[in-house]
Write a protein that holds these residues in place. Structure first.
Motif, PDB file in Angstrom:
ATOM      1  N   LYS A   1     -20.336 -50.584 -47.426  1.00 50.78           N
ATOM      2  CA  LYS A   1     -19.026 -50.225 -47.968  1.00 50.78           C
ATOM      3  C   LYS A   1     -18.528 -51.383 -48.817  1.00 50.78           C
ATOM      4  O   LYS A   1     -18.670 -52.542 -48.452  1.00 50.78           O
ATOM      5  CB  LYS A   1     -18.075 -49.944 -46.812  1.00 50.78           C
ATOM      6  N   ALA A   2     -17.935 -51.073 -49.958  1.00 51.41           N
ATOM      7  CA  ALA A   2     -17.331 -52.074 -50.835  1.00 51.41           C
ATOM      8  C   ALA A   2     -15.873 -51.695 -51.059  1.00 51.41           C
ATOM      9  O   ALA A   2     -15.574 -50.558 -51.407  1.00 51.41           O
ATOM     10  CB  ALA A   2     -18.064 -52.141 -52.166  1.00 51.41           C
ATOM     11  N   THR A   3     -14.981 -52.654 -50.873  1.00 55.74           N
ATOM     12  CA  THR A   3     -13.553 -52.433 -51.107  1.00 55.74           C
ATOM     13  C   THR A   3     -13.098 -53.411 -52.177  1.00 55.74           C
ATOM     14  O   THR A   3     -13.331 -54.608 -52.069  1.00 55.74           O
ATOM     15  CB  THR A   3     -12.738 -52.642 -49.813  1.00 55.74           C
ATOM     16  N   ILE A   4     -12.458 -52.877 -53.198  1.00 48.67           N
ATOM     17  CA  ILE A   4     -11.984 -53.674 -54.323  1.00 48.67           C
ATOM     18  C   ILE A   4     -10.461 -53.656 -54.295  1.00 48.67           C
ATOM     19  O   ILE A   4      -9.853 -52.603 -54.122  1.00 48.67           O
ATOM     20  CB  ILE A   4     -12.464 -53.079 -55.662  1.00 48.67           C
ATOM     21  N   GLY A   5      -9.841 -54.811 -54.491  1.00 46.83           N
ATOM     22  CA  GLY A   5      -8.382 -54.895 -54.541  1.00 46.83           C
ATOM     23  C   GLY A   5      -7.922 -55.510 -55.845  1.00 46.83           C
ATOM     24  O   GLY A   5      -8.542 -56.440 -56.347  1.00 46.83           O
ATOM     25  N   TRP A   6      -6.837 -54.975 -56.406  1.00 46.08           N
ATOM     26  CA  TRP A   6      -6.288 -55.497 -57.650  1.00 46.08           C
ATOM     27  C   TRP A   6      -4.784 -55.282 -57.669  1.00 46.08           C
ATOM     28  O   TRP A   6      -4.241 -54.594 -56.812  1.00 46.08           O
ATOM     29  CB  TRP A   6      -6.948 -54.846 -58.864  1.00 46.08           C
ATOM     30  N   THR A   7      -4.130 -55.877 -58.645  1.00 48.36           N
ATOM     31  CA  THR A   7      -2.690 -55.709 -58.797  1.00 48.36           C
ATOM     32  C   THR A   7      -2.414 -54.651 -59.850  1.00 48.36           C
ATOM     33  O   THR A   7      -3.176 -54.499 -60.803  1.00 48.36           O
ATOM     34  CB  THR A   7      -1.997 -57.023 -59.219  1.00 48.36           C
TER      35      THR A   7
ATOM     36  N   PRO B   1      -9.185 -52.150 -63.633  1.00 45.69           N
ATOM     37  CA  PRO B   1      -8.891 -53.307 -64.484  1.00 45.69           C
ATOM     38  C   PRO B   1      -9.581 -54.576 -63.989  1.00 45.69           C
ATOM     39  O   PRO B   1      -9.122 -55.222 -63.055  1.00 45.69           O
ATOM     40  CB  PRO B   1      -7.369 -53.439 -64.374  1.00 45.69           C
ATOM     41  N   GLU B   2     -10.690 -54.936 -64.595  1.00 42.30           N
ATOM     42  CA  GLU B   2     -11.460 -56.101 -64.155  1.00 42.30           C
ATOM     43  C   GLU B   2     -10.672 -57.404 -64.255  1.00 42.30           C
ATOM     44  O   GLU B   2     -10.902 -58.329 -63.491  1.00 42.30           O
ATOM     45  CB  GLU B   2     -12.747 -56.222 -64.972  1.00 42.30           C
ATOM     46  N   ASP B   3      -9.735 -57.478 -65.179  1.00 40.82           N
ATOM     47  CA  ASP B   3      -8.974 -58.718 -65.362  1.00 40.82           C
ATOM     48  C   ASP B   3      -7.922 -58.937 -64.280  1.00 40.82           C
ATOM     49  O   ASP B   3      -7.446 -60.052 -64.099  1.00 40.82           O
ATOM     50  CB  ASP B   3      -8.320 -58.738 -66.743  1.00 40.82           C
ATOM     51  N   ARG B   4      -7.569 -57.895 -63.510  1.00 46.93           N
ATOM     52  CA  ARG B   4      -6.565 -58.039 -62.458  1.00 46.93           C
ATOM     53  C   ARG B   4      -7.156 -57.923 -61.053  1.00 46.93           C
ATOM     54  O   ARG B   4      -6.424 -57.769 -60.080  1.00 46.93           O
ATOM     55  CB  ARG B   4      -5.470 -56.991 -62.650  1.00 46.93           C
ATOM     56  N   MET B   5      -8.480 -57.990 -60.952  1.00 45.39           N
ATOM     57  CA  MET B   5      -9.131 -57.929 -59.637  1.00 45.39           C
ATOM     58  C   MET B   5      -8.792 -59.180 -58.837  1.00 45.39           C
ATOM     59  O   MET B   5      -8.820 -60.289 -59.362  1.00 45.39           O
ATOM     60  CB  MET B   5     -10.647 -57.843 -59.777  1.00 45.39           C
ATOM     61  N   GLU B   6      -8.480 -58.989 -57.551  1.00 45.26           N
ATOM     62  CA  GLU B   6      -8.110 -60.117 -56.704  1.00 45.26           C
ATOM     63  C   GLU B   6      -8.927 -60.219 -55.425  1.00 45.26           C
ATOM     64  O   GLU B   6      -8.945 -61.260 -54.797  1.00 45.26           O
ATOM     65  CB  GLU B   6      -6.631 -60.010 -56.308  1.00 45.26           C
ATOM     66  N   ARG B   7      -9.589 -59.113 -55.036  1.00 50.13           N
ATOM     67  CA  ARG B   7     -10.263 -59.122 -53.748  1.00 50.13           C
ATOM     68  C   ARG B   7     -11.494 -58.235 -53.795  1.00 50.13           C
ATOM     69  O   ARG B   7     -11.500 -57.192 -54.437  1.00 50.13           O
ATOM     70  CB  ARG B   7      -9.301 -58.589 -52.674  1.00 50.13           C
ATOM     71  N   LEU B   8     -12.545 -58.662 -53.110  1.00 50.63           N
ATOM     72  CA  LEU B   8     -13.762 -57.882 -52.951  1.00 50.63           C
ATOM     73  C   LEU B   8     -14.241 -58.066 -51.521  1.00 50.63           C
ATOM     74  O   LEU B   8     -14.355 -59.204 -51.049  1.00 50.63           O
ATOM     75  CB  LEU B   8     -14.852 -58.330 -53.932  1.00 50.63           C
TER      76      LEU B   8
ATOM     77  N   THR C   1     -12.198 -47.949 -52.199  1.00 53.30           N
ATOM     78  CA  THR C   1     -13.313 -48.189 -51.297  1.00 53.30           C
ATOM     79  C   THR C   1     -14.448 -47.273 -51.680  1.00 53.30           C
ATOM     80  O   THR C   1     -14.255 -46.073 -51.915  1.00 53.30           O
ATOM     81  CB  THR C   1     -12.895 -47.933 -49.832  1.00 53.30           C
ATOM     82  N   LEU C   2     -15.641 -47.833 -51.747  1.00 53.81           N
ATOM     83  CA  LEU C   2     -16.837 -47.102 -52.108  1.00 53.81           C
ATOM     84  C   LEU C   2     -17.834 -47.210 -50.965  1.00 53.81           C
ATOM     85  O   LEU C   2     -18.095 -48.310 -50.492  1.00 53.81           O
ATOM     86  CB  LEU C   2     -17.422 -47.709 -53.390  1.00 53.81           C
ATOM     87  N   GLU C   3     -18.356 -46.079 -50.514  1.00 51.00           N
ATOM     88  CA  GLU C   3     -19.320 -46.088 -49.423  1.00 51.00           C
ATOM     89  C   GLU C   3     -20.698 -45.752 -49.980  1.00 51.00           C
ATOM     90  O   GLU C   3     -20.833 -44.876 -50.828  1.00 51.00           O
ATOM     91  CB  GLU C   3     -18.913 -45.079 -48.340  1.00 51.00           C
ATOM     92  N   PHE C   4     -21.702 -46.467 -49.484  1.00 50.77           N
ATOM     93  CA  PHE C   4     -23.076 -46.285 -49.939  1.00 50.77           C
ATOM     94  C   PHE C   4     -23.916 -45.710 -48.782  1.00 50.77           C
ATOM     95  O   PHE C   4     -23.729 -46.089 -47.646  1.00 50.77           O
ATOM     96  CB  PHE C   4     -23.703 -47.615 -50.360  1.00 50.77           C
TER      97      PHE C   4
END
Length: 142
Positions: free
Chosen positions: A118-124, A44-51, A136-139
């Motif tokens: 590595k990218a970590t995305i946080g949302w509610t 949910p892109e509208d509830r993203m809070e952290r990258l 978490t996505l690892e490249f």
């Protein structure tokens, strides 16, 4: 028409309406399925809070400070370009699957033995706004 038949047909109609109202309204429309395609995940892109982006020894962390503004909190606390952060989140949130599933795939084949970034995305969570979720996505392969 006999009253019994009328009641029976009315009950059947009410049950069909109830099934349609309760279950089928939550199903994605044809346009949604075409737009999303073969998404790996749908965040949910509208509830993203952290990258958080990590590459090598460097870490960049961004936190949403209010409804639209992003703020970099690591390595320095500074206002971030909301357009750039939202664009990065949009790309990460709507990843599409490519290629086929392979049961014989090894992480070494994709350069993921030791991930480069590595990218970590946080949302509610939608149902429980106090619950935080992460992915978490690892490249690999530079």
């Amino acid at each position: 028409m006999a009253p019994k038949k009328l009641r029976l047909l009315t009950a059947i109609g009410a049950v069909l309406f109830g099934v349609s109202f309760l279950f089928e309204r939550k199903m994605p429309t044809t346009a949604d399925r075409e737009r999303k395609g073969d998404l790996y995940w749908d965040l949910p892109e509208d509830r993203m809070e952290r990258l958080e982006l990590v590459r090598g020894g460097e870490t960049l962390s961004f936190v949403k400070s209010n409804a639209a503004a992003w703020r970099m909190v690591k390595p320095l606390s500074w206002p971030a370009d909301s357009f750039a952060v939202n664009a990065a989140l949009g790309e990460l949130a709507t990843l599409k699957r490519s290629g086929g599933d392979s049961t014989e795939a090894r992480t070494a084949d994709y350069g993921l033995e030791k991930p480069v970034a590595k990218a970590t995305i946080g949302w509610t969570d939608a149902d429980e706004p106090k619950t935080k979720r992460t992915r978490t996505l690892e490249f690999g392969i530079q």
